[in-house]
Scaffold this motif. Sequence first.
Motif, mmCIF file in Angstrom:
data_model
loop_
_atom_site.group_PDB
_atom_site.id
_atom_site.type_symbol
_atom_site.label_atom_id
_atom_site.label_comp_id
_atom_site.label_asym_id
_atom_site.label_seq_id
_atom_site.Cartn_x
_atom_site.Cartn_y
_atom_site.Cartn_z
ATOM 1 N N HIS A 156 5.273 20.274 -12.746
ATOM 2 C CA HIS A 156 6.598 20.317 -12.114
ATOM 3 C C HIS A 156 7.654 19.721 -13.050
ATOM 4 C CE1 HIS A 156 5.414 21.728 -8.080
ATOM 5 N NE2 HIS A 156 4.278 21.108 -8.352
ATOM 6 N N ALA A 157 7.569 20.120 -14.308
ATOM 7 C CA ALA A 157 8.521 19.720 -15.349
ATOM 8 C C ALA A 157 8.525 18.214 -15.619
ATOM 9 C CB ALA A 157 9.934 20.202 -15.011
ATOM 10 N N ARG A 158 7.410 17.556 -15.318
ATOM 11 C CA ARG A 158 7.273 16.120 -15.574
ATOM 12 C C ARG A 158 6.031 15.884 -16.420
ATOM 13 N NH1 ARG A 158 8.193 13.149 -9.756
ATOM 14 N NH2 ARG A 158 10.199 14.080 -9.275
ATOM 15 N N PRO A 159 6.093 14.955 -17.367
ATOM 16 C CA PRO A 159 4.871 14.605 -18.104
ATOM 17 C C PRO A 159 3.962 13.776 -17.191
ATOM 18 C CG PRO A 159 6.691 13.219 -18.819
ATOM 19 C CD PRO A 159 7.259 14.215 -17.836
ATOM 20 N N VAL A 160 2.704 14.158 -17.119
ATOM 21 C CA VAL A 160 1.746 13.478 -16.249
ATOM 22 C C VAL A 160 0.421 13.267 -16.971
ATOM 23 C CG1 VAL A 160 2.730 14.394 -14.094
ATOM 24 C CG2 VAL A 160 0.887 15.651 -15.253
ATOM 25 N N ARG A 161 -0.357 12.370 -16.427
ATOM 26 C CA ARG A 161 -1.745 12.206 -16.832
ATOM 27 C C ARG A 161 -2.599 12.962 -15.823
ATOM 28 N NH1 ARG A 161 -2.411 5.713 -18.010
ATOM 29 N NH2 ARG A 161 -0.916 5.619 -19.740
ATOM 30 N N VAL A 162 -3.574 13.706 -16.319
ATOM 31 C CA VAL A 162 -4.530 14.381 -15.431
ATOM 32 C C VAL A 162 -5.907 13.784 -15.725
ATOM 33 C CG1 VAL A 162 -5.563 16.566 -14.725
ATOM 34 C CG2 VAL A 162 -3.147 16.501 -15.391
ATOM 35 N N TYR A 163 -6.383 13.004 -14.772
ATOM 36 C CA TYR A 163 -7.697 12.394 -14.858
ATOM 37 C C TYR A 163 -8.702 13.327 -14.173
ATOM 38 C CZ TYR A 163 -5.404 7.840 -15.700
ATOM 39 O OH TYR A 163 -4.659 6.801 -16.197
ATOM 40 N N ARG A 164 -9.966 13.286 -14.581
ATOM 41 C CA ARG A 164 -11.010 14.088 -13.944
ATOM 42 C C ARG A 164 -12.253 13.232 -13.746
ATOM 43 N NH1 ARG A 164 -11.662 19.301 -13.268
ATOM 44 N NH2 ARG A 164 -10.001 19.792 -14.743
ATOM 45 N N MET A 165 -12.894 13.428 -12.585
ATOM 46 C CA MET A 165 -14.152 12.758 -12.285
ATOM 47 C C MET A 165 -15.114 13.770 -11.693
ATOM 48 S SD MET A 165 -14.980 9.649 -9.613
ATOM 49 C CE MET A 165 -14.270 8.350 -10.606
ATOM 50 N N SER A 166 -16.360 13.727 -12.157
ATOM 51 C CA SER A 166 -17.415 14.559 -11.578
ATOM 52 C C SER A 166 -18.256 13.694 -10.631
ATOM 53 C CB SER A 166 -18.314 15.129 -12.678
ATOM 54 O OG SER A 166 -19.075 14.081 -13.262
ATOM 55 N N ARG A 167 -19.112 14.333 -9.888
ATOM 56 C CA ARG A 167 -20.045 13.630 -9.007
ATOM 57 C C ARG A 167 -20.889 12.647 -9.835
ATOM 58 N NH1 ARG A 167 -22.261 16.589 -4.564
ATOM 59 N NH2 ARG A 167 -21.574 18.363 -5.770
ATOM 60 N N ASP A 168 -21.357 13.100 -11.017
ATOM 61 C CA ASP A 168 -22.166 12.242 -11.890
ATOM 62 C C ASP A 168 -21.368 11.050 -12.405
ATOM 63 O OD1 ASP A 168 -24.327 13.932 -11.523
ATOM 64 O OD2 ASP A 168 -24.029 14.988 -13.435
ATOM 65 N N ASP A 169 -20.082 11.269 -12.730
ATOM 66 C CA ASP A 169 -19.227 10.166 -13.181
ATOM 67 C C ASP A 169 -19.129 9.080 -12.097
ATOM 68 O OD1 ASP A 169 -18.630 11.551 -15.554
ATOM 69 O OD2 ASP A 169 -16.765 12.389 -14.728
ATOM 70 N N LEU A 170 -18.962 9.501 -10.835
ATOM 71 C CA LEU A 170 -18.856 8.533 -9.741
ATOM 72 C C LEU A 170 -20.179 7.792 -9.577
ATOM 73 C CD1 LEU A 170 -17.200 7.249 -7.469
ATOM 74 C CD2 LEU A 170 -18.071 9.041 -5.958
ATOM 75 N N ALA A 171 -21.298 8.505 -9.645
ATOM 76 C CA ALA A 171 -22.605 7.869 -9.506
ATOM 77 C C ALA A 171 -22.813 6.832 -10.611
ATOM 78 C CB ALA A 171 -23.711 8.914 -9.527
ATOM 79 N N LEU A 172 -22.447 7.178 -11.831
ATOM 80 C CA LEU A 172 -22.590 6.259 -12.952
ATOM 81 C C LEU A 172 -21.698 5.035 -12.760
ATOM 82 C CD1 LEU A 172 -23.764 5.551 -15.719
ATOM 83 C CD2 LEU A 172 -21.901 6.867 -16.751
ATOM 84 N N HIS A 173 -20.450 5.261 -12.343
ATOM 85 C CA HIS A 173 -19.517 4.149 -12.116
ATOM 86 C C HIS A 173 -20.078 3.210 -11.046
ATOM 87 C CE1 HIS A 173 -15.776 1.926 -11.702
ATOM 88 N NE2 HIS A 173 -15.864 2.117 -10.401
ATOM 89 N N ASN A 174 -20.559 3.768 -9.938
ATOM 90 C CA ASN A 174 -21.097 2.945 -8.847
ATOM 91 C C ASN A 174 -22.352 2.188 -9.280
ATOM 92 O OD1 ASN A 174 -19.026 3.681 -7.142
ATOM 93 N ND2 ASN A 174 -20.189 5.310 -6.169
ATOM 94 N N LYS A 175 -23.146 2.805 -10.124
ATOM 95 C CA LYS A 175 -24.374 2.172 -10.629
ATOM 96 C C LYS A 175 -24.034 0.968 -11.507
ATOM 97 C CE LYS A 175 -28.616 3.412 -13.038
ATOM 98 N NZ LYS A 175 -29.304 4.494 -13.732
ATOM 99 N N LEU A 176 -22.928 1.069 -12.254
ATOM 100 C CA LEU A 176 -22.530 -0.013 -13.150
ATOM 101 C C LEU A 176 -21.919 -1.199 -12.425
ATOM 102 C CD1 LEU A 176 -20.996 2.107 -16.061
ATOM 103 C CD2 LEU A 176 -23.234 0.976 -16.002
ATOM 104 N N LEU A 177 -21.523 -1.011 -11.185
ATOM 105 C CA LEU A 177 -20.876 -2.114 -10.423
ATOM 106 C C LEU A 177 -21.863 -3.144 -9.958
ATOM 107 C CD1 LEU A 177 -18.205 -0.227 -8.320
ATOM 108 C CD2 LEU A 177 -17.917 -1.475 -10.442
#
Length: 177
Positions: A156-177
């Motif tokens: 929408h004519a604005r510079p943005v960051r687009v982050y992405r997470m997969s199911r595996d990324d969430l599982a890995l993040h939760n495992k590291l907590l």
Amino acid sequence: MSLFETERLVARKLSHQDVPVLTTMLSDPEVMKFSVRGVCDEEATRKFVDWCLKCYASHGIGPWALCEKASGHFIGFCGVGPELIGDVEEINLGYRLARRFWHQGYATEAVKGVLQYAFDQKHCESVIVIIEPEHTASVRVTEKVGFGDYTTREFHARPVRVYRMSRDDLALHNKLL
């Protein structure tokens, strides 16, 4: 009817009954500071709820109402819904909270609950988040729940960051907590 719960929140589908309280929230310039649509009046809020209802019907997902368990108060919404990025439809996570509920950990709690629900119940393959770099509170929440790398795009004519997470990324993040 609740879709899922977190420690302090209940998530449910938005309805037209939410329009008055949602309009109050979405008409607050501070709440809408980083919204591509800007401040919403009642008509714009009703159109947003209509879009949410269409998302529920067509995709089984969308922004969901958040209510405090203890008080039952509507505090905002958080969910995932379809968003066109260029010519590709992505599943985008978004949220808004009424200002009086800021700085209490609700955004992080809601985002965690939505991600778990999106991956476990709705079987989303990946979820993106679109954030303007200046929106430091949302950047903090996004990175705290496990989104890491991002690309810089125009939205929408604005510079943005687009982050992405997969199911595996969430599982890995939760495992590291």
